[in-house]
Design a protein around this motif. Structure first.
Motif, short mmCIF file in Angstrom:
data_model
loop_
_atom_site.label_atom_id
_atom_site.label_comp_id
_atom_site.label_asym_id
_atom_site.label_seq_id
_atom_site.Cartn_x
_atom_site.Cartn_y
_atom_site.Cartn_z
N LEU A 288 0.82 -1.22 0.00
CA LEU A 288 0.00 0.00 0.00
C LEU A 288 0.85 1.27 0.00
CD1 LEU A 288 -3.01 -0.95 2.31
CD2 LEU A 288 -2.97 -0.72 -0.17
N PRO A 289 1.94 1.35 0.78
CA PRO A 289 2.78 2.55 0.67
C PRO A 289 3.34 2.74 -0.74
CG PRO A 289 3.28 1.39 2.68
CD PRO A 289 2.38 0.49 1.89
N VAL A 290 3.70 1.63 -1.38
CA VAL A 290 4.20 1.74 -2.75
C VAL A 290 3.11 2.31 -3.65
CG1 VAL A 290 5.04 0.45 -4.75
CG2 VAL A 290 5.83 -0.14 -2.45
N ALA A 291 1.89 1.78 -3.48
CA ALA A 291 0.77 2.31 -4.27
C ALA A 291 0.53 3.77 -3.94
CB ALA A 291 -0.49 1.49 -3.99
N GLY A 292 0.63 4.11 -2.64
CA GLY A 292 0.43 5.50 -2.24
C GLY A 292 1.48 6.42 -2.84
N VAL A 293 2.73 5.96 -2.82
CA VAL A 293 3.81 6.78 -3.39
C VAL A 293 3.61 6.98 -4.89
CG1 VAL A 293 6.28 6.77 -3.92
CG2 VAL A 293 5.50 6.20 -1.62
N LEU A 294 3.16 5.92 -5.55
CA LEU A 294 2.96 6.01 -7.00
C LEU A 294 1.77 6.88 -7.37
CD1 LEU A 294 3.69 2.32 -8.07
CD2 LEU A 294 5.18 4.31 -8.30
N VAL A 295 0.68 6.77 -6.59
CA VAL A 295 -0.53 7.49 -6.95
C VAL A 295 -0.50 8.95 -6.49
CG1 VAL A 295 -1.95 7.06 -4.89
CG2 VAL A 295 -3.03 7.19 -7.16
N THR A 296 0.32 9.27 -5.49
CA THR A 296 0.34 10.64 -4.98
C THR A 296 0.76 11.66 -6.04
OG1 THR A 296 0.68 9.97 -2.68
CG2 THR A 296 1.38 12.18 -3.28
N PRO A 297 1.89 11.48 -6.72
CA PRO A 297 2.23 12.47 -7.75
C PRO A 297 1.24 12.51 -8.90
CG PRO A 297 3.73 10.59 -7.84
CD PRO A 297 2.94 10.45 -6.59
N VAL A 298 0.65 11.34 -9.21
CA VAL A 298 -0.37 11.31 -10.27
C VAL A 298 -1.57 12.14 -9.86
CG1 VAL A 298 -1.94 9.85 -11.57
CG2 VAL A 298 0.39 9.06 -11.10
N THR A 299 -2.02 11.96 -8.62
CA THR A 299 -3.16 12.72 -8.12
C THR A 299 -2.84 14.20 -8.02
OG1 THR A 299 -3.80 10.77 -6.84
CG2 THR A 299 -4.89 12.84 -6.30
N MET A 300 -1.64 14.51 -7.55
CA MET A 300 -1.23 15.91 -7.45
C MET A 300 -1.18 16.57 -8.83
SD MET A 300 1.76 15.81 -4.53
CE MET A 300 2.07 17.58 -4.72
#
Length: 219
Positions: free
Chosen positions: A154-166
């Motif tokens: 989940l942290p990996v997914a969070g790290v990957l999706v955070t810049p995409v969402t931003m």
């Protein structure tokens, strides 16, 4: 040196982790106990009987060869529980990222401020999801392994999706329009749901691998 009771206890723990149903778990334990007792009667210790085999691997092989029934993945329940646990983090995300409310952050949206806000939100969502799964799904086999796998994925997914969402939020001018907010939420939810499902499969991978090996060996 481990005695027969220790071997059976370790094997039963592994069978529970694999999701072997109670009826088949009891049958496997009985068979293993009889085998160990028969070996002991011949002066053979559990270590000599198992040889170099790891007890957990040995238990998995026994379950696979016996065709022991296993509980379902329960992915739907896992996703629902993780979502409920993530709700407080999602509310915090709304307060920090979209709602114009007085929070302990500067109003100016500098890059550092935005990164800090997004990271706090991701950590709150992930932490809530992990806690809920561990707390409310304690009865589910292999849930401990599942939580550990989620803690890694989940942290990996969070790290990957955070810049995409931003980046998406930036292209939308950090709009609070409902379609934009829903799209951002869908990005995060999709990434977390995919990572959660993958974590569950990863947690049960030893059982699947041994089952395939047993099926191949029986042909």
């Amino acid at each position: 040196m481990q005695d027969a009771d220790d071997v059976i206890a370790i094997a039963e723990h592994e069978w529970r982790a694999l999701g072997v149903v109670p009826r088949d778990r009891a049958a496997l334990a009985d068979d293993l106990r009889r085998e160990l007792e028969a070996a002991a009667a011949d002066g053979i210790t559990p270590q000599e009987l198992l040889g170099d085999a790891d007890i957990r691997a040995f238990a998995r092989r026994l379950a696979a060869e016996a065709g022991a029934g296993r509980l379902p993945y329960e992915t739907d329940r896992l996703l629902r529980t993780a979502l409920v646990g993530a709700l407080p983090g999602l509310v915090l995300s709304w307060l920090l990222l979209w709602a114009q409310t007085p929070v302990p952050f500067p109003v100016e949206q500098s890059v550092a401020d935005l990164v800090l806000r997004y990271l706090i939100c991701v950590l709150a969502v992930l932490g809530g999801a992990l806690f809920a799964v561990r707390r409310w799904m304690a009865d589910v086999p292999a849930i401990g392994r599942t939580v550990w796998a989620m803690a890694l994925l989940l942290p990996v997914a969070g790290v990957l999706v955070t810049p995409v969402t931003m980046a998406f939020a930036w292209t939308m001018g950090y709009s609070t329009a409902q379609p934009v907010v829903l799209a951002e939420a869908a990005l995060v939810a999709g990434a977390l749901a995919g990572a959660t499902a993958l974590a569950r499969r990863w947690a049960l991978a030893p059982a699947l691998r041994d089952a395939r090996s047993a099926a191949t060996g029986s042909r």
